[in-house]
Scaffold this motif. Structure first.
Motif, PDB file in Angstrom:
ATOM      1  N   LYS A  57       0.828  -1.207   0.000  1.00 54.89           N
ATOM      2  CA  LYS A  57       0.000   0.000   0.000  1.00 54.89           C
ATOM      3  C   LYS A  57       0.863   1.258   0.000  1.00 54.89           C
ATOM      4  O   LYS A  57       0.544   2.245  -0.677  1.00 54.89           O
ATOM      5  CB  LYS A  57      -0.911  -0.003   1.237  1.00 54.89           C
ATOM      6  N   VAL A  58       1.956   1.230   0.729  1.00 54.56           N
ATOM      7  CA  VAL A  58       2.872   2.382   0.776  1.00 54.56           C
ATOM      8  C   VAL A  58       3.441   2.656  -0.606  1.00 54.56           C
ATOM      9  O   VAL A  58       3.546   3.820  -1.035  1.00 54.56           O
ATOM     10  CB  VAL A  58       3.998   2.126   1.799  1.00 54.56           C
ATOM     11  N   GLU A  59       3.812   1.589  -1.315  1.00 52.08           N
ATOM     12  CA  GLU A  59       4.348   1.760  -2.664  1.00 52.08           C
ATOM     13  C   GLU A  59       3.300   2.370  -3.600  1.00 52.08           C
ATOM     14  O   GLU A  59       3.620   3.232  -4.443  1.00 52.08           O
ATOM     15  CB  GLU A  59       4.821   0.420  -3.218  1.00 52.08           C
ATOM     16  N   GLU A  60       2.045   1.951  -3.444  1.00 55.77           N
ATOM     17  CA  GLU A  60       0.964   2.511  -4.259  1.00 55.77           C
ATOM     18  C   GLU A  60       0.764   3.996  -3.960  1.00 55.77           C
ATOM     19  O   GLU A  60       0.567   4.806  -4.873  1.00 55.77           O
ATOM     20  CB  GLU A  60      -0.335   1.746  -3.984  1.00 55.77           C
ATOM     21  N   LEU A  61       0.800   4.340  -2.670  1.00 55.76           N
ATOM     22  CA  LEU A  61       0.608   5.742  -2.270  1.00 55.76           C
ATOM     23  C   LEU A  61       1.736   6.624  -2.796  1.00 55.76           C
ATOM     24  O   LEU A  61       1.501   7.765  -3.211  1.00 55.76           O
ATOM     25  CB  LEU A  61       0.535   5.845  -0.746  1.00 55.76           C
TER      26      LEU A  61
ATOM     27  N   LYS B   9       3.356   6.235  -5.494  1.00 58.87           N
ATOM     28  CA  LYS B   9       3.130   6.466  -6.917  1.00 58.87           C
ATOM     29  C   LYS B   9       1.967   7.433  -7.136  1.00 58.87           C
ATOM     30  O   LYS B   9       2.024   8.303  -8.005  1.00 58.87           O
ATOM     31  CB  LYS B   9       2.840   5.132  -7.618  1.00 58.87           C
ATOM     32  N   THR B  10       0.915   7.266  -6.342  1.00 56.74           N
ATOM     33  CA  THR B  10      -0.290   8.087  -6.503  1.00 56.74           C
ATOM     34  C   THR B  10      -0.027   9.551  -6.150  1.00 56.74           C
ATOM     35  O   THR B  10      -0.498  10.466  -6.850  1.00 56.74           O
ATOM     36  CB  THR B  10      -1.434   7.543  -5.616  1.00 56.74           C
ATOM     37  N   PHE B  11       0.723   9.764  -5.058  1.00 57.72           N
ATOM     38  CA  PHE B  11       0.940  11.134  -4.573  1.00 57.72           C
ATOM     39  C   PHE B  11       2.400  11.561  -4.718  1.00 57.72           C
ATOM     40  O   PHE B  11       2.923  12.317  -3.901  1.00 57.72           O
ATOM     41  CB  PHE B  11       0.528  11.235  -3.097  1.00 57.72           C
ATOM     42  N   LYS B  12       3.038  11.103  -5.780  1.00 62.30           N
ATOM     43  CA  LYS B  12       4.453  11.433  -5.959  1.00 62.30           C
ATOM     44  C   LYS B  12       4.688  12.925  -6.171  1.00 62.30           C
ATOM     45  O   LYS B  12       5.780  13.433  -5.913  1.00 62.30           O
ATOM     46  CB  LYS B  12       5.025  10.640  -7.126  1.00 62.30           C
TER      47      LYS B  12
END
Length: 212
Positions: A57-61, A63-66
């Motif tokens: 989930k951290v990796e997804e976040l 990418k989403t909020f880079k």
């Protein structure tokens, strides 16, 4: 620690009086200890599963909020806060260590003449297995928890398939660790490893969702 040692020692001798075989007594004592620790172990597996999910989930976040650092920090904090309770499960290993080490010491203090019908080719459980069957059995069992994910009935298991290099490393380390180990400790290690395999299967099939 001495209290735990005396309890385990008394139980082992009682099991020997019951079975008339030191090898069977070690197996039964190991199973008893593992059953006592099983609720903690299953909870630990659930905690590790949650940590794996959190990492994804951290990796997804990220990418989403880079492009929005402030929002990323807020979202990360929310997930860390919601997963704090699961981090305690990873401490359960440290709770188990004194018990396991005490059990190990109890087994080491067996009488020198102790033998077992489980492994009839040795005259004493204090000796190493010159035929190296114990190391081979133990190394095989040590690989199995990482291989059960290939079973169809455990298709939803969170265990990642093990690589060939990891299999080789596990086998080599297990053999080196047990090749000169007294038979008594070998029985303890094999029983523990076999119990771990069964425990992983039980968790993967029945408890994965309930403990999450």
């Amino acid at each position: 620690m001495n209290i735990i040692f005396n309890i385990f020692n008394d139980i082992l001798r009682y099991l020997f009086d019951l079975t008339g075989d030191w090898g069977m007594a070690i197996v039964l004592l190991t199973v008893i200890v593992k059953l006592i620790l099983m609720p903690f172990s299953l909870k630990q597996k659930s905690s590790l599963k949650k940590q794996q999910e959190l990492s994804l989930k951290v990796e997804e976040l990220k990418k989403t909020f880079k492009n929005n650092k402030k929002k990323l920090e807020m979202e990360l904090q929310k997930h860390y806060d919601s997963n704090k309770k699961h981090m305690f499960g990873c401490m359960i290993t440290f709770i188990q260590l004194p018990i396991i080490m005490t059990l190990y010491n109890v087994v080491l203090k067996l009488p020198i003449e102790a033998s077992t019908s489980i492994i009839p080719w040795v005259t004493s459980l204090k000796l190493a297995d010159n035929y190296h069957i114990i190391p081979l059995v133990y190394s095989s069992l040590m690989c199995m928890p990482n291989l059960i994910s290939y079973l169809k009935v455990i298709k939803n298991s969170t265990i990642q398939p093990i690589s060939k290099s990891n299999v080789i490393v596990t086998i080599v380390i297990s053999i080196l660790f047990t090749i000169k180990t007294p038979i008594a400790i070998g029985i303890y290690l094999i029983t523990s490893a076999a119990f771990a395999v069964i425990e992983n299967i039980i968790y993967s099939i029945f408890f994965k969702e309930n403990l999450a």
